[in-house]
Enzyme design. Structure first.
Site, short mmCIF file in Angstrom:
data_model
loop_
_atom_site.label_atom_id
_atom_site.label_comp_id
_atom_site.label_asym_id
_atom_site.label_seq_id
_atom_site.Cartn_x
_atom_site.Cartn_y
_atom_site.Cartn_z
N TYR A 258 0.81 -1.21 0.00
CA TYR A 258 0.00 0.00 0.00
C TYR A 258 0.86 1.28 0.00
O TYR A 258 0.61 2.18 -0.80
CB TYR A 258 -0.96 -0.01 1.19
CG TYR A 258 -2.15 0.88 0.99
CD1 TYR A 258 -3.19 0.50 0.15
CD2 TYR A 258 -2.22 2.12 1.61
CE1 TYR A 258 -4.28 1.33 -0.06
CE2 TYR A 258 -3.30 2.96 1.41
CZ TYR A 258 -4.33 2.55 0.57
OH TYR A 258 -5.40 3.39 0.36
N GLU A 265 2.07 6.20 -7.30
CA GLU A 265 1.07 7.15 -7.82
C GLU A 265 1.57 8.59 -7.67
O GLU A 265 1.34 9.43 -8.55
CB GLU A 265 -0.26 6.95 -7.10
CG GLU A 265 -0.92 5.61 -7.38
CD GLU A 265 -2.16 5.38 -6.53
OE1 GLU A 265 -2.79 6.38 -6.13
OE2 GLU A 265 -2.51 4.20 -6.27
#
Length: 334
Positions: A258, A265
């Site tokens: 995560y 991103e």
């Protein structure tokens, strides 16, 4: 030691060697029961006592235990386990009342006529998503072994169609949470789905210059690995099946993936800012109803802050879920 317990002609015969009132000696007695009993007693020896269980042939109440009216001196009732007819009737009545109350509660609860249809939909949804992300993961892995680093640069053109399909379908998870079809909290679901689709459709889908960058490979690969364990876990849960290794993976692999996904991103957004500044794409200039100029790169800078806040929100949510499913079970106080 080595008790000899038999029942013949409705008489219990007991003989054993032990240490009692007469010291180390052989003790024996006989008990003739009032009514017929089963000829196979069950004997259990403990350190402190000897338990002999004798089953009645017919389930009814006896006036006394032995055929002789006068009770033997060595025979005494155990009132902790004693049950007379009135007590048994009360116990039976309580059980019947409890059963009736349970039936009333169940009858009052509204029955969902679409229960099986909803379950079938959730199973199929999770299965389709699992197959889609499995295809992405396998395809990228094979290309990585064959092409090496060269596979980084055309990941988008090879994988984007399937990723578009899976991430568009993922909007259904927001609807499932909104209508109460699943118990997933709404905010973490919205943060994850909208965050991914913003990167996929707005950043990568609109800029050809971004589609050939290596960061695309890492974004798609991390997303697919995470979903390889999440969707089959939910699919089996819909069928009432729990596979402990899969549960552990579902609530563990996100710990390294995560943050890495959020970082990938963020790198993608940072790399896109100069391109959006140069092209002016999605920037809102004058004149417009608000009479202000909104530069899209500035929006992306604000989004970077929101991205890390979203990572924190989802990380906290997933940590609570992991603690709930994999943490130590609390023992009930007796």
């Amino acid at each position: 030691q080595n008790p000899d317990v038999t029942i013949t002609d409705n008489v219990l015969h007991f003989r054993a060697q032990g240490h009692g009132a007469k010291g180390d000696n052989i003790y024996e007695f006989e008990i003739e029961f009032l009514e017929p009993v089963e000829p196979k007693p069950v004997c259990r020896v403990t350190q402190r006592q000897l338990n002999i269980t004798v089953q009645k042939k017919e389930s009814n109440w006896w006036e006394r235990l032995t055929k002789q009216e006068k009770r033997p001196l060595f025979l005494a009732p155990d009132f902790d386990r004693w049950l007379d007819e009135s007590d048994a009737e009360m116990e039976l009545k309580e059980k019947e009342e409890e059963k009736i109350n349970k039936m009333k509660i169940e009858s009052r609860a509204p029955k969902d006529p679409f229960k099986h249809l909803k379950k079938g939909y959730l199973i199929m949804y999770n299965l389709v998503q699992f197959l889609g992300f499995s295809w992405i993961f396998v395809n990228m892995t094979v290309r990585l072994f064959i092409l090496g680093k060269d596979s980084f640069y055309d990941t988008f053109h090879t994988i984007s169609d399937m990723m578009y399909f899976c991430q568009t379908l993922a909007f259904m998870e927001i609807m499932n949470s909104l209508i109460g079809l699943v118990r997933a909290p709404l905010i973490p679901t919205v943060v994850q789905i909208l965050g991914r689709n913003f990167v996929l459709f707005v950043i990568l889908g609109s800029l050809e210059e971004m589609q050939s960058k290596p960061v695309v490979f890492f974004i798609f690969y991390i997303w697919s690995i995470t979903e390889l364990f999440r969707y089959p876990y939910y699919m089996l849960s819909c069928m009432g099946i729990e596979w402990k290794p899969l549960t552990w993976l579902r609530y563990t692999v996100w710990i390294p993936l995560y943050p890495l996904g959020g970082l990938s991103e963020a790198v993608c957004i940072v790399q896109s800012i100069p391109i959006f500044s140069e092209t002016g794409k999605f920037s809102l200039g004058l004149p417009n109803p608000l009479n202000v100029t909104i530069q899209f790169p500035f929006v992306l800078q604000l989004y970077l802050i929101a991205l890390f806040l979203g990572v924190f929100v989802n990380f906290r949510h997933l940590y609570k879920q992991r603690k709930q499913h994999l943490g130590p079970k609390k023992r009930k106080m007796k």
